[in-house]
Each structure stands twice: as C-alpha cells, then as structure tokens.
Design an enzyme around this catalytic site. Structure first.
Site, PDB file in Angstrom:
ATOM      1  N   CYS A 116       0.814  -1.230   0.000  1.00  0.00           N
ATOM      2  CA  CYS A 116       0.000   0.000   0.000  1.00  0.00           C
ATOM      3  C   CYS A 116       0.848   1.281   0.000  1.00  0.00           C
ATOM      4  O   CYS A 116       0.326   2.367  -0.246  1.00  0.00           O
ATOM      5  CB  CYS A 116      -0.959   0.015   1.176  1.00  0.00           C
ATOM      6  SG  CYS A 116      -2.096  -1.373   1.158  1.00  0.00           S
ATOM      7  N   HIS A 259      -3.108   7.313   2.878  1.00  0.00           N
ATOM      8  CA  HIS A 259      -3.549   6.053   2.273  1.00  0.00           C
ATOM      9  C   HIS A 259      -4.967   5.743   2.748  1.00  0.00           C
ATOM     10  O   HIS A 259      -5.250   5.738   3.936  1.00  0.00           O
ATOM     11  CB  HIS A 259      -2.587   4.931   2.672  1.00  0.00           C
ATOM     12  CG  HIS A 259      -3.097   3.574   2.315  1.00  0.00           C
ATOM     13  ND1 HIS A 259      -3.601   3.281   1.066  1.00  0.00           N
ATOM     14  CD2 HIS A 259      -3.210   2.439   3.042  1.00  0.00           C
ATOM     15  CE1 HIS A 259      -3.991   2.011   1.049  1.00  0.00           C
ATOM     16  NE2 HIS A 259      -3.763   1.487   2.228  1.00  0.00           N
ATOM     17  N   ASN A 289     -10.166   0.227   0.025  1.00  0.00           N
ATOM     18  CA  ASN A 289      -8.703   0.259   0.087  1.00  0.00           C
ATOM     19  C   ASN A 289      -8.162  -0.263  -1.241  1.00  0.00           C
ATOM     20  O   ASN A 289      -8.291  -1.446  -1.551  1.00  0.00           O
ATOM     21  CB  ASN A 289      -8.222  -0.606   1.257  1.00  0.00           C
ATOM     22  CG  ASN A 289      -6.714  -0.565   1.437  1.00  0.00           C
ATOM     23  OD1 ASN A 289      -5.979  -0.224   0.524  1.00  0.00           O
ATOM     24  ND2 ASN A 289      -6.265  -0.933   2.621  1.00  0.00           N
TER      25      ASN A 289
HETATM   26  O1  UT7 Z   1      -3.704  -1.181   3.449  1.00  0.00           O
HETATM   27  C1  UT7 Z   1      -2.688  -1.486   4.367  1.00  0.00           C
HETATM   28  C2  UT7 Z   1      -3.052  -0.964   5.657  1.00  0.00           C
HETATM   29  N1  UT7 Z   1      -4.267  -1.578   6.105  1.00  0.00           N
HETATM   30  C3  UT7 Z   1      -4.915  -1.041   7.089  1.00  0.00           C
HETATM   31  O2  UT7 Z   1      -4.514  -0.002   7.521  1.00  0.00           O
HETATM   32  C4  UT7 Z   1      -6.074  -1.780   7.690  1.00  0.00           C
HETATM   33  C5  UT7 Z   1      -6.071  -1.570   9.172  1.00  0.00           C
HETATM   34  N2  UT7 Z   1      -7.097  -2.306   9.907  1.00  0.00           N
HETATM   35  C6  UT7 Z   1      -8.388  -1.994   9.873  1.00  0.00           C
HETATM   36  O3  UT7 Z   1      -8.836  -1.139   9.133  1.00  0.00           O
HETATM   37  C7  UT7 Z   1      -9.302  -2.696  10.844  1.00  0.00           C
HETATM   38  O4  UT7 Z   1      -8.514  -3.396  11.793  1.00  0.00           O
HETATM   39  C8  UT7 Z   1     -10.285  -3.681  10.161  1.00  0.00           C
HETATM   40  C9  UT7 Z   1     -11.312  -2.896   9.386  1.00  0.00           C
HETATM   41  C10 UT7 Z   1      -9.523  -4.622   9.255  1.00  0.00           C
HETATM   42  C11 UT7 Z   1     -11.029  -4.491  11.214  1.00  0.00           C
HETATM   43  O5  UT7 Z   1     -11.685  -3.614  12.119  1.00  0.00           O
HETATM   44  P1  UT7 Z   1     -11.499  -3.800  13.689  1.00  0.00           P
HETATM   45  O6  UT7 Z   1     -12.322  -2.789  14.323  1.00  0.00           O
HETATM   46  O7  UT7 Z   1     -10.020  -3.777  13.983  1.00  0.00           O
HETATM   47  O8  UT7 Z   1     -12.129  -5.212  13.901  1.00  0.00           O
HETATM   48  P2  UT7 Z   1     -11.495  -6.510  14.582  1.00  0.00           P
HETATM   49  O9  UT7 Z   1     -10.593  -7.190  13.632  1.00  0.00           O
HETATM   50  O10 UT7 Z   1     -10.990  -6.189  15.945  1.00  0.00           O
HETATM   51  O11 UT7 Z   1     -12.817  -7.343  14.767  1.00  0.00           O
HETATM   52  C12 UT7 Z   1     -13.858  -6.884  15.626  1.00  0.00           C
HETATM   53  C13 UT7 Z   1     -15.005  -7.885  15.515  1.00  0.00           C
HETATM   54  C14 UT7 Z   1     -14.548  -9.325  15.643  1.00  0.00           C
HETATM   55  O12 UT7 Z   1     -15.564 -10.044  16.331  1.00  0.00           O
HETATM   56  P3  UT7 Z   1     -15.423 -10.367  17.902  1.00  0.00           P
HETATM   57  O13 UT7 Z   1     -14.176 -11.169  18.034  1.00  0.00           O
HETATM   58  O14 UT7 Z   1     -15.357  -9.031  18.581  1.00  0.00           O
HETATM   59  O15 UT7 Z   1     -16.681 -11.130  18.178  1.00  0.00           O
HETATM   60  C15 UT7 Z   1     -14.455  -9.791  14.223  1.00  0.00           C
HETATM   61  O16 UT7 Z   1     -14.633 -11.183  14.087  1.00  0.00           O
HETATM   62  O17 UT7 Z   1     -15.587  -7.760  14.214  1.00  0.00           O
HETATM   63  C16 UT7 Z   1     -15.616  -9.047  13.602  1.00  0.00           C
HETATM   64  N3  UT7 Z   1     -15.482  -8.858  12.154  1.00  0.00           N
HETATM   65  C17 UT7 Z   1     -16.540  -8.658  11.362  1.00  0.00           C
HETATM   66  N4  UT7 Z   1     -17.862  -8.610  11.630  1.00  0.00           N
HETATM   67  C18 UT7 Z   1     -18.687  -8.385  10.579  1.00  0.00           C
HETATM   68  C19 UT7 Z   1     -14.358  -8.821  11.420  1.00  0.00           C
HETATM   69  N5  UT7 Z   1     -14.674  -8.609  10.123  1.00  0.00           N
HETATM   70  C20 UT7 Z   1     -16.025  -8.510  10.068  1.00  0.00           C
HETATM   71  C21 UT7 Z   1     -16.938  -8.289   9.028  1.00  0.00           C
HETATM   72  N6  UT7 Z   1     -18.254  -8.230   9.330  1.00  0.00           N
HETATM   73  N7  UT7 Z   1     -16.551  -8.107   7.747  1.00  0.00           N
END
Ligand code: UT7
Length: 338
Positions: A116, A259, A289
């Site tokens: 990225c 980004h 993204n």
């Molecule tokens: O491009 C290179 C750089 N990339 C980035 O900068 C990406 C950085 N990361 C992010 O943007 C975020 O971490 C994500 C959008 C990828 C994820 O968001 P988050 O708030 O960090 O979610 P998480 O991974 O902590 O997951 C929170 C909850 C989990 O459930 P539990 O364990 O709390 O029950 C996940 O299983 O959300 C769940 N989850 C989803 N739920 C519905 C993860 N993906 C999904 C989904 N739909 N698509």
C-alpha cells in the site's frame, strides 16, 4: 543545471463494476452497517473476470499523459514506474507491458513492490531519476486488482479492498519554487513485521519448501488490528519527519492525502498531526482500500470535486505491507485530472 521533479499530469481509472456493502452482505457473514461503521467504506469497484492490473494501469496511464498534454508515442516519457501488489504475472514485471501498450517505445520500465506504500515509493524513485538527470519525464502508476487475491473465506479483508488505478506524470523543471515540485520524501520499512500483511505462497519460500502448498496460502492475509495501530504511528512519524525537513509547520498543511485504508485511520492521523479532520482528503467511502492506487485515486477525486486548488500545501502519506511507509510533500499545481 539542477533539476526538480514537478507533478504535471494526473489520471485515474476504476473498473465499471461497483460493489456495495449491501451486495457484500449477501456474500459474506457481515452487514452493510458493520463495514460502514468500522471502515467508512460504502462501495468499492471490482474488475471483471479476466481483467488484470495492466488493463487498469493502461487506462490510468493514458489519462495522466493526456492531462500532461503528452502524446502516446516514443519519447513522451523516459521511464514508466508501476507500483502494484498484484502484477499480471510473478515474472516479468507489469510496467514494460504497460509502456508498450501505451505506445511509449523502448523506455525504462519497472515495478515497485511496496504494497500500500507503493505509490509513494514509486514517486520517490521517479523523482530521484529526474533530479539525478537520468530522466526528463516519468509516468508513475499505482494499479491494483485486489479482487484477484482476496480469500472468499475471509470476511475481514474481502469487504475492505477494491480495484483501481491512478497515475501521475513527473517532469523536470528548473526551479524548486514552482507549484507541483516534489519538495521532499520520507521512506521507511520494518521487515521484522512482514507477517502482519502477506501472501504466504507463490514465491521462492513456498517453491523451495518440500510438500504440497496449502491453497489458502495463495490469498492475501492481514492482521487488521495490529496493522491499524502501526499505520497511524508510522504515517504520523513519517509525515512529521518530512514536515520538519521541508520546513512546513504541521498546521500549514492544507490537504492531508493519506492512504485510504479506513476512515478511522485517516481521522486518527489528522488528529495526531494536529490538523482538523476536514483537511483529510477522503474517498475510501467510494473506492475502499485500493492499496498502491489509493493516493492517486484520492488526488483525482479531490481535483474532480474542485477541492484541491492550485497553490495549496499537500502532504501525501502511506503505509502498507513490508512493513513499509512513506510521505511526500508538494504545493499543488494547476492541472485538471483526466
Ligand atoms: O492497506 C494497508 C493498511 N491496512 C490497514 O490499515 C487496515 C487496518 N485495519 C483496519 O482497518 C481494521 O482493523 C479492520 C477494518 C480490518 C477491522 O476492524 P477492527 O475494528 O479492527 O475489527 P477486529 O478485527 O478487531 O474485529 C472486531 C469484531 C470481531 O468479532 P469479535 O471477536 O469481537 O466477536 C471480528 O470477528 O468484528 C468481527 N469482524 C466482522 N464482523 C462483521 C471482522 N470482520 C467482520 C466483518 N463483518 N466483515
């Protein structure tokens, strides 16, 4: 005579198929609301089957050349630099094919692999070629087809990434104070954290390891939470280091073009730099993204919307797999995006 590298052309291209959160909610165990709230993304574009990164890169490259009033013919540029995570093939690079299809002749053409952060790395490299006197004009493209590497079993990555391409033309100019001149760049990496964003298979590590590869290892993986924290920290540090070098007080930045990974990252970054949120350029809601294509797509959107007037101070910053990160500063030139 000293040369400086100025941005003189900008173009972008999105594949026609727009995929909404609502559509994804019918394909994955997710909801339109979760995606919008956690990422700020409402739609992204995915290429049709059979469409590859070079196809998008050619369109964006063509438009950037048009915006720079350059013809599609040998001699128009001296180099084509293409940043991508999703090359058409592992070998050869995609840039030579793009140069040939654009009719640019037998120019230098090479890919940059910085995930990225690729566009900022490519911009830095192209700018250095110009300031070193090795090139007068360079076409710099960021192009991706992430839809080809997303794991249909991974709802987190599948709802985030989109396809697209953006491109700029850099040209040698004699004065540093001309709008569009790349005033400075900052680049960095931390390979000890390469596992946070990776496609485990497909390279020499897998090919030299005995046994059958796991088909799942051919997909893109990301540890989102850890990447989130690193992204804010590294882009913040890189941007601050660059602003110091360029001599711009942080508050003087008119447009922060970060980004486009997550609206929450862009807001946290603006806050960290002491900038009002409104100074962050945002199009992640419409394109998701798009990795190496992210920054030129955001620039094109802002120019098309008339929100990036010439003379304004623009700070670009990106973060991605590697880990890699970078920043670049320029005063926005007078140009129309194609
Ligand atoms: O491009 C290179 C750089 N990339 C980035 O900068 C990406 C950085 N990361 C992010 O943007 C975020 O971490 C994500 C959008 C990828 C994820 O968001 P988050 O708030 O960090 O979610 P998480 O991974 O902590 O997951 C929170 C909850 C989990 O459930 P539990 O364990 O709390 O029950 C996940 O299983 O959300 C769940 N989850 C989803 N739920 C519905 C993860 N993906 C999904 C989904 N739909 N698509």
């Amino acid at each position: 005579m000293a040369h400086f590298a100025a941005l003189v052309g900008l173009g972008s291209y999105l594949p026609p198929r727009r995929v909404t959160n609502e559509e994804l909610a019918t394909m994955f165990d997710t909801s339109a609301e979760w995606i919008a709230t956690r990422t700020g993304i409402r739609a992204r574009h995915w290429a049709a089957p059979g469409v590859a990164t070079s196809d998008l890169a050619v369109e964006a490259g063509h438009r950037a050349l048009k915006s720079a009033n350059l013809p599609l013919e040998p001699g128009a540029v001296d180099a084509v630099v293409l940043a991508t995570t999703t090359p058409d093939h592992p070998c050869p690079a995609t840039a030579p094919q793009v140069a040939a299809r654009l009719g640019l002749g037998t120019v230098a053409a090479y890919d940059i692999a910085a995930v990225c952060s690729g566009f900022v790395y490519a911009l830095a490299t192209a700018s250095a070629q110009i300031t070193a006197g090795q090139a007068r004009r360079v076409l710099v493209i960021g192009a991706e087809t992430y839809s080809t590497i997303l794991n249909p079993a991974d709802r987190t990555t599948s709802v985030i990434f989109g396809d697209g391409a953006g491109a700029v033309v850099l040209r040698a100019v004699p004065d540093a104070d001309r709008p569009g001149v790349i005033l400075g760049v900052d680049l960095g990496s931390d390979g000890s954290r390469q596992d946070l964003i990776t496609i485990p298979a497909g390279g020499s590590r897998e090919r030299s390891t005995p046994g059958e590869p796991d088909p799942q290892d051919r997909y893109f993986t990301m540890q989102g939470k850890k990447v989130f924290a690193e992204a804010v920290n590294r882009m913040g540090e890189s941007a601050t280091a660059l602003l110091d070098r360029v001599g711009w007080p942080a508050g003087s930045v008119d447009h922060l073009v970060g980004h486009q990974a997550n609206i929450r990252i862009l807001k946290a970054l603006a806050q960290r730099l002491g900038l009002p949120e409104e100074r962050a350029v945002v199009n992640v809601d419409r394109v998701g993204n798009t990795s190496a294509a992210s920054i030129p797509l955001a620039l094109s959107d802002a120019v098309a919307a008339g929100t990036l007037p010439s003379g304004s101070r623009v700070l670009l910053t990106a973060f991605g797999g590697g880990l890699t990160w970078g920043a670049a500063a320029l005063t926005w030139p007078d140009l129309s995006a194609a």
